[in-house]
Design a protein around this motif. Sequence first.
Motif, PDB file in Angstrom:
ATOM      1  N   SER A 383      20.747  -9.686  -2.122  1.00  0.00           N
ATOM      2  CA  SER A 383      19.885  -8.503  -2.191  1.00  0.00           C
ATOM      3  C   SER A 383      19.838  -7.943  -3.610  1.00  0.00           C
ATOM      4  O   SER A 383      18.775  -7.556  -4.099  1.00  0.00           O
ATOM      5  CB  SER A 383      20.380  -7.425  -1.224  1.00  0.00           C
ATOM      6  OG  SER A 383      20.335  -7.881   0.114  1.00  0.00           O
ATOM      7  N   GLY A 384      20.998  -7.903  -4.283  1.00  0.00           N
ATOM      8  CA  GLY A 384      21.054  -7.395  -5.657  1.00  0.00           C
ATOM      9  C   GLY A 384      20.293  -8.276  -6.629  1.00  0.00           C
ATOM     10  O   GLY A 384      19.551  -7.782  -7.490  1.00  0.00           O
ATOM     11  N   ILE A 385      20.443  -9.599  -6.492  1.00  0.00           N
ATOM     12  CA  ILE A 385      19.711 -10.542  -7.357  1.00  0.00           C
ATOM     13  C   ILE A 385      18.211 -10.402  -7.123  1.00  0.00           C
ATOM     14  O   ILE A 385      17.412 -10.382  -8.060  1.00  0.00           O
ATOM     15  CB  ILE A 385      20.182 -11.994  -7.099  1.00  0.00           C
ATOM     16  CG1 ILE A 385      21.608 -12.191  -7.625  1.00  0.00           C
ATOM     17  CG2 ILE A 385      19.234 -13.001  -7.753  1.00  0.00           C
ATOM     18  CD1 ILE A 385      22.239 -13.509  -7.233  1.00  0.00           C
ATOM     19  N   THR A 386      17.813 -10.288  -5.835  1.00  0.00           N
ATOM     20  CA  THR A 386      16.394 -10.160  -5.484  1.00  0.00           C
ATOM     21  C   THR A 386      15.807  -8.877  -6.047  1.00  0.00           C
ATOM     22  O   THR A 386      14.714  -8.875  -6.626  1.00  0.00           O
ATOM     23  CB  THR A 386      16.227 -10.178  -3.946  1.00  0.00           C
ATOM     24  OG1 THR A 386      16.812 -11.365  -3.427  1.00  0.00           O
ATOM     25  CG2 THR A 386      14.764 -10.127  -3.554  1.00  0.00           C
ATOM     26  N   ARG A 387      16.521  -7.775  -5.858  1.00  0.00           N
ATOM     27  CA  ARG A 387      16.028  -6.479  -6.333  1.00  0.00           C
ATOM     28  C   ARG A 387      15.831  -6.494  -7.850  1.00  0.00           C
ATOM     29  O   ARG A 387      14.813  -6.004  -8.369  1.00  0.00           O
ATOM     30  CB  ARG A 387      17.032  -5.410  -5.923  1.00  0.00           C
ATOM     31  CG  ARG A 387      16.769  -4.025  -6.448  1.00  0.00           C
ATOM     32  CD  ARG A 387      15.678  -3.287  -5.698  1.00  0.00           C
ATOM     33  NE  ARG A 387      15.538  -1.979  -6.304  1.00  0.00           N
ATOM     34  CZ  ARG A 387      16.341  -0.943  -6.058  1.00  0.00           C
ATOM     35  NH1 ARG A 387      17.318  -1.071  -5.162  1.00  0.00           N
ATOM     36  NH2 ARG A 387      16.154   0.208  -6.664  1.00  0.00           N
ATOM     37  N   ASN A 388      16.774  -7.075  -8.575  1.00  0.00           N
ATOM     38  CA  ASN A 388      16.633  -7.168 -10.030  1.00  0.00           C
ATOM     39  C   ASN A 388      15.496  -8.104 -10.420  1.00  0.00           C
ATOM     40  O   ASN A 388      14.766  -7.824 -11.378  1.00  0.00           O
ATOM     41  CB  ASN A 388      17.945  -7.640 -10.662  1.00  0.00           C
ATOM     42  CG  ASN A 388      18.895  -6.495 -10.953  1.00  0.00           C
ATOM     43  OD1 ASN A 388      18.513  -5.509 -11.561  1.00  0.00           O
ATOM     44  ND2 ASN A 388      20.130  -6.600 -10.507  1.00  0.00           N
TER      45      ASN A 388
END
Length: 716
Positions: A383-388
């Motif tokens: 989720s963090g990689i996607t959001r960034n």
Amino acid sequence: MNEFRIKGLSCAGCAQRIEDEIKQLEHGADAKLSYNSGKLTIDPRISMPKVNHILKSDGAYIASSLVQTQEHSHSHEEGAGTTAHSDHHGHDHDHSHADGNNKMLKLLITSGIIYAAALLLEGVLDKQSLILLYLTATIISGYTTFFRGLKNLSKFKFNMDTLMTIALVGAVAIGEWKEATLVAILFGLNELLEGFGMEKARRSMEALLKVAPKEAVKIINGKEVIVPISSLQVNDLVKIKPGEKIPSDGVITDGNSSVNESPITGESLPVEKERGEPVYGGSINNEGLLWVRIEKAYKDSSLAKILHLVQEAQETKTPTELYINKFSKYYTPLIMLVAVLVVLVPPLFFQGDWQAWLYQGLSVLIVGCPCALILSSPIAIVSGITRNARNGVLIKGGVFLEQLGKIDTLAFDKTGTLTKGEPHVAQMEIYDDMHFFKIAGAIEKSSLHPLAQAIMKEVTLRDTEVPEPDGFQTIAGQGIKAQINGKHYSLGNEKSIEHITIPLHVQQKINALKEEGLTLVIVADEIQVLGMFGIADEIRDESRAVIQALHKLGIKQTVMLTGDHQKTAEKVAAAVGVSSFYGNLLPEDKVKQIKKLTASGHVAMIGDGINDAPALASAQLGIAMGKGTDSAIETADIVLMQDHLGKLPEAVSIAKRVNRIIKFNISISLGLKIIALLLTIPGWLTLWIAILSDMGATIFVTLVSLTLLIEPRKKH
């Protein structure tokens, strides 16, 4: 190596189990299955029927092949596009993963209805009929877990399926039909929700990968031909209609339009483009027709690099994930030992009831399922990689996302990072209004030197009529001498005016501008100085706000490293607000400074130039500007696709939040299990409390992790 997208992976433990079994096959030693991305990498020589059998026995299946038919290094990109396409249409295998989830959901609903009927009919039906209803409900919802558990038991392999199978068999053996059925239903629901959570994170990632266009309109001998983007080569001419995606990086040869670059840079506002300007593959042409000369084959384009980085980012495991997986290997056998002690110690030493403590021991086994613990990290990381990535910040792996959340020192290159890397006139001193700009413009108008272009901007702003010079002479180490309207003029540094007696007030101004770290360009005639330009590298508008935001986020030190002389460094450092600065640094000096900083903290280095690559590599975390050099981008661990630092504070904020969520998830997962285990002391632990503690933790950590995908509302 062959690559496949796998569907039906209900948990990280399942993925690890499948990988271990495939590794035992002939040619399977290098097999790798990532739960985060659902990608299986195997040797082409391996027996596919055996692989399919292993997958099928765990309820998983091959959804699509990621093998690239075109031979080039970046096979991930088009594979990702193919997968996204086939998943979307859902016609390749098993009618898509959603159907597999729906089937499981229907089985659980059926099982739940039968269970509810059995509860309502207690006292109406005889005991054998009730047992038959409970058994039917248990089989419908728990048969896959049961068969996997038996298989593991035969191999003396102990994991969550083994624990659940022992618990189910034990509960049935002591006549706890009602609770055995509830355990089977809730565990099935737990696996379903766990799968849904990871699938949501994966689908969010796959939405990013759909930005890749599949085809392009290529101009061949004046005719329009539709071709796959993989076939595009350097110097091909393509036509892009309004609303279409630009197939690869190139330069506009004709037409003008606004272009939406948000898929590449994360910037929401469209950028006006006209002939001669560059465009990125994956960006969207808004309204006009564009003809673009391809400068990079698709496999080398910005878009291909982005998709490759995003795909690869999901494959790496963070230190936290590796630790959790290692911990789980010891944790499960330990729980089994505790369960055995709970069953034996009270009856043998404290006259406890055997059946009551056997029931408590079975409950302990269920508490031991490490579902929530294993899931604490991967959904948050993806989720963090996607959001960034949505914001145009590419993080090359979960390990780098975790590190970004831990940094306390940020080192910045100056030129092109905190500054624009373009000279601009910072100050002017004018002694002859009538001739200063005319003479400067006449001498500099045909020059391509960056300093000349900065001066010409000032001349143009004043709408000055510039005369044609009669002749030029470039003097090495000084500047230019020119003849204009029969008079001789000079433009350059202090050496260019050695023939003039400099008045005291002019010399004082020269010294003052030099003290401020400005580069001087002096304009003079044969007897006097007409004026001078003080030129500096222009500071980026957002630099000061970015530094302030980083300090607020808990970055203790911001350090500027530059090859410029100390006075220039001091001026820029004061303007942007960094904690400290170092000037006159060669590339190797930057590396030494990074190593010094690393000795006392977690250091990230951010730069854009080729001379920054060594420092980026030596820092614990390297961050590159996306419009910088290819070497800096390749060396860096994180890439900002914008030509500014504006997205950096949000990237740091997201990374810190990911780390907080992972710690929180681990605390919740272990905390609920400890509470449940403590209930065994007074003998209060029941099977349904045990499964609810595990399921509750799993659902909770999944939902908390998915909050990372929620974009905050923009303030208007």
